[in-house]
Scaffold this motif. Structure first.
Motif, PDB file in Angstrom:
ATOM      1  N   GLY A  46       0.808  -1.214   0.000  1.00 52.30           N
ATOM      2  CA  GLY A  46       0.000   0.000   0.000  1.00 52.30           C
ATOM      3  C   GLY A  46       0.840   1.262   0.000  1.00 52.30           C
ATOM      4  O   GLY A  46       0.375   2.327  -0.377  1.00 52.30           O
ATOM      5  N   ASP A  47       2.087   1.164   0.402  1.00 50.48           N
ATOM      6  CA  ASP A  47       2.990   2.313   0.433  1.00 50.48           C
ATOM      7  C   ASP A  47       3.724   2.401  -0.902  1.00 50.48           C
ATOM      8  O   ASP A  47       4.338   1.428  -1.357  1.00 50.48           O
ATOM      9  CB  ASP A  47       3.988   2.146   1.584  1.00 50.48           C
ATOM     10  CG  ASP A  47       4.837   3.366   1.775  1.00 50.48           C
ATOM     11  OD1 ASP A  47       4.287   4.406   2.184  1.00 50.48           O
ATOM     12  OD2 ASP A  47       6.056   3.289   1.510  1.00 50.48           O
ATOM     13  N   ASP A  48       3.656   3.562  -1.528  1.00 54.61           N
ATOM     14  CA  ASP A  48       4.262   3.735  -2.851  1.00 54.61           C
ATOM     15  C   ASP A  48       5.771   3.579  -2.844  1.00 54.61           C
ATOM     16  O   ASP A  48       6.345   3.084  -3.812  1.00 54.61           O
ATOM     17  CB  ASP A  48       3.900   5.101  -3.426  1.00 54.61           C
ATOM     18  CG  ASP A  48       2.436   5.209  -3.786  1.00 54.61           C
ATOM     19  OD1 ASP A  48       1.797   4.161  -3.994  1.00 54.61           O
ATOM     20  OD2 ASP A  48       1.934   6.345  -3.857  1.00 54.61           O
ATOM     21  N   SER A  49       6.427   3.991  -1.768  1.00 55.89           N
ATOM     22  CA  SER A  49       7.890   3.881  -1.738  1.00 55.89           C
ATOM     23  C   SER A  49       8.324   2.413  -1.693  1.00 55.89           C
ATOM     24  O   SER A  49       9.316   2.055  -2.329  1.00 55.89           O
ATOM     25  CB  SER A  49       8.460   4.651  -0.555  1.00 55.89           C
ATOM     26  OG  SER A  49       7.965   4.141   0.666  1.00 55.89           O
ATOM     27  N   ILE A  50       7.582   1.580  -0.999  1.00 54.75           N
ATOM     28  CA  ILE A  50       7.924   0.149  -0.958  1.00 54.75           C
ATOM     29  C   ILE A  50       7.702  -0.473  -2.330  1.00 54.75           C
ATOM     30  O   ILE A  50       8.542  -1.243  -2.814  1.00 54.75           O
ATOM     31  CB  ILE A  50       7.099  -0.578   0.125  1.00 54.75           C
ATOM     32  CG1 ILE A  50       7.530  -0.120   1.509  1.00 54.75           C
ATOM     33  CG2 ILE A  50       7.260  -2.092   0.002  1.00 54.75           C
ATOM     34  CD1 ILE A  50       6.737  -0.719   2.642  1.00 54.75           C
ATOM     35  N   ALA A  51       6.598  -0.155  -2.976  1.00 58.82           N
ATOM     36  CA  ALA A  51       6.322  -0.708  -4.304  1.00 58.82           C
ATOM     37  C   ALA A  51       7.377  -0.250  -5.314  1.00 58.82           C
ATOM     38  O   ALA A  51       7.852  -1.048  -6.132  1.00 58.82           O
ATOM     39  CB  ALA A  51       4.928  -0.304  -4.760  1.00 58.82           C
ATOM     40  N   ALA A  52       7.770   1.015  -5.262  1.00 55.04           N
ATOM     41  CA  ALA A  52       8.773   1.537  -6.193  1.00 55.04           C
ATOM     42  C   ALA A  52      10.138   0.888  -5.959  1.00 55.04           C
ATOM     43  O   ALA A  52      10.829   0.522  -6.925  1.00 55.04           O
ATOM     44  CB  ALA A  52       8.879   3.049  -6.058  1.00 55.04           C
ATOM     45  N   LEU A  53      10.527   0.746  -4.700  1.00 56.92           N
ATOM     46  CA  LEU A  53      11.814   0.108  -4.398  1.00 56.92           C
ATOM     47  C   LEU A  53      11.792  -1.378  -4.753  1.00 56.92           C
ATOM     48  O   LEU A  53      12.818  -1.933  -5.169  1.00 56.92           O
ATOM     49  CB  LEU A  53      12.177   0.311  -2.932  1.00 56.92           C
ATOM     50  CG  LEU A  53      12.629   1.718  -2.564  1.00 56.92           C
ATOM     51  CD1 LEU A  53      12.722   1.889  -1.055  1.00 56.92           C
ATOM     52  CD2 LEU A  53      13.967   2.024  -3.211  1.00 56.92           C
ATOM     53  N   SER A  54      10.648  -2.020  -4.626  1.00 60.05           N
ATOM     54  CA  SER A  54      10.526  -3.427  -5.033  1.00 60.05           C
ATOM     55  C   SER A  54      10.728  -3.551  -6.537  1.00 60.05           C
ATOM     56  O   SER A  54      11.423  -4.456  -7.007  1.00 60.05           O
ATOM     57  CB  SER A  54       9.162  -3.986  -4.650  1.00 60.05           C
ATOM     58  OG  SER A  54       8.972  -3.938  -3.275  1.00 60.05           O
ATOM     59  N   LEU A  55      10.118  -2.641  -7.286  1.00 59.63           N
ATOM     60  CA  LEU A  55      10.279  -2.656  -8.736  1.00 59.63           C
ATOM     61  C   LEU A  55      11.725  -2.384  -9.135  1.00 59.63           C
ATOM     62  O   LEU A  55      12.271  -3.030 -10.040  1.00 59.63           O
ATOM     63  CB  LEU A  55       9.344  -1.629  -9.368  1.00 59.63           C
ATOM     64  CG  LEU A  55       9.264  -1.619 -10.879  1.00 59.63           C
ATOM     65  CD1 LEU A  55       8.774  -2.965 -11.404  1.00 59.63           C
ATOM     66  CD2 LEU A  55       8.346  -0.511 -11.334  1.00 59.63           C
ATOM     67  N   GLN A  56      12.364  -1.459  -8.455  1.00 59.62           N
ATOM     68  CA  GLN A  56      13.771  -1.161  -8.738  1.00 59.62           C
ATOM     69  C   GLN A  56      14.650  -2.369  -8.428  1.00 59.62           C
ATOM     70  O   GLN A  56      15.562  -2.693  -9.187  1.00 59.62           O
ATOM     71  CB  GLN A  56      14.215   0.040  -7.906  1.00 59.62           C
ATOM     72  CG  GLN A  56      15.651   0.438  -8.139  1.00 59.62           C
ATOM     73  CD  GLN A  56      16.064   1.599  -7.239  1.00 59.62           C
ATOM     74  OE1 GLN A  56      15.354   1.966  -6.319  1.00 59.62           O
ATOM     75  NE2 GLN A  56      17.226   2.153  -7.517  1.00 59.62           N
ATOM     76  N   THR A  57      14.357  -3.054  -7.339  1.00 55.46           N
ATOM     77  CA  THR A  57      15.128  -4.246  -6.969  1.00 55.46           C
ATOM     78  C   THR A  57      14.950  -5.335  -8.015  1.00 55.46           C
ATOM     79  O   THR A  57      15.922  -5.990  -8.422  1.00 55.46           O
ATOM     80  CB  THR A  57      14.696  -4.751  -5.583  1.00 55.46           C
ATOM     81  OG1 THR A  57      14.864  -3.698  -4.638  1.00 55.46           O
ATOM     82  CG2 THR A  57      15.506  -5.951  -5.154  1.00 55.46           C
ATOM     83  N   LEU A  58      13.724  -5.548  -8.469  1.00 58.87           N
ATOM     84  CA  LEU A  58      13.490  -6.552  -9.508  1.00 58.87           C
ATOM     85  C   LEU A  58      14.163  -6.169 -10.820  1.00 58.87           C
ATOM     86  O   LEU A  58      14.633  -7.044 -11.562  1.00 58.87           O
ATOM     87  CB  LEU A  58      11.985  -6.742  -9.716  1.00 58.87           C
ATOM     88  CG  LEU A  58      11.261  -7.453  -8.577  1.00 58.87           C
ATOM     89  CD1 LEU A  58       9.765  -7.405  -8.799  1.00 58.87           C
ATOM     90  CD2 LEU A  58      11.751  -8.874  -8.423  1.00 58.87           C
ATOM     91  N   ALA A  59      14.229  -4.884 -11.108  1.00 55.72           N
ATOM     92  CA  ALA A  59      14.920  -4.438 -12.320  1.00 55.72           C
ATOM     93  C   ALA A  59      16.411  -4.763 -12.239  1.00 55.72           C
ATOM     94  O   ALA A  59      17.027  -5.147 -13.240  1.00 55.72           O
ATOM     95  CB  ALA A  59      14.713  -2.949 -12.534  1.00 55.72           C
ATOM     96  N   HIS A  60      16.976  -4.625 -11.047  1.00 52.56           N
ATOM     97  CA  HIS A  60      18.410  -4.958 -10.885  1.00 52.56           C
ATOM     98  C   HIS A  60      18.650  -6.458 -10.962  1.00 52.56           C
ATOM     99  O   HIS A  60      19.741  -6.888 -11.340  1.00 52.56           O
ATOM    100  CB  HIS A  60      18.946  -4.400  -9.574  1.00 52.56           C
ATOM    101  CG  HIS A  60      19.193  -2.919  -9.608  1.00 52.56           C
ATOM    102  ND1 HIS A  60      20.123  -2.339 -10.430  1.00 52.56           N
ATOM    103  CD2 HIS A  60      18.612  -1.901  -8.940  1.00 52.56           C
ATOM    104  CE1 HIS A  60      20.113  -1.023 -10.258  1.00 52.56           C
ATOM    105  NE2 HIS A  60      19.181  -0.744  -9.364  1.00 52.56           N
ATOM    106  N   VAL A  61      17.653  -7.262 -10.620  1.00 57.28           N
ATOM    107  CA  VAL A  61      17.787  -8.706 -10.787  1.00 57.28           C
ATOM    108  C   VAL A  61      17.826  -9.046 -12.275  1.00 57.28           C
ATOM    109  O   VAL A  61      18.569  -9.915 -12.699  1.00 57.28           O
ATOM    110  CB  VAL A  61      16.631  -9.456 -10.091  1.00 57.28           C
ATOM    111  CG1 VAL A  61      16.620 -10.921 -10.445  1.00 57.28           C
ATOM    112  CG2 VAL A  61      16.716  -9.300  -8.584  1.00 57.28           C
TER     113      VAL A  61
END
Length: 103
Positions: free
Chosen positions: A81-96
């Protein structure tokens, strides 16, 4: 996510359980709306963001990403529900998904 299931707006995807895990399904109460997700303490959100920033930094410089076994948990955090967590999750998956940086 185990202690604060209302962090997620959507329930995580059911995964195949190992023989060592409980056979009973854990019935957590996930957030019905954004207001439920706001009930998670700020210290928990800050902690998750710090971990995701570290993972993102680690994975951007990692050469052997095939041993990273937390992709499913990171995907679950995309529903936070928190946008910063969702954005950082997406960034982490992009680095994978991207090859390591050449130095």
């Amino acid at each position: 996510v185990v202690n604060y299931p209302s962090l997620l707006l959507l329930a995580p995807v059911e995964r195949q359980k190992s023989p060592f895990e409980e056979k009973e399904a854990n019935k957590n109460q996930y957030a019905d709306c954004a207001l439920d997700a706001e009930s998670v303490p700020d210290s928990v959100i800050d902690g998750i963001c710090t971990i995701l920033k570290f993972l993102s930094s680690l994975l951007s410089n990692c050469t052997n990403k095939s041993v990273f076994n937390s992709v499913e948990e990171i995907v679950d955090l995309l529903a936070a529900g928190d946008d910063s967590i969702a954005a950082l999750s997406l960034q982490t998956l992009a680095h994978v998904a991207t090859p390591p940086a050449l130095h």
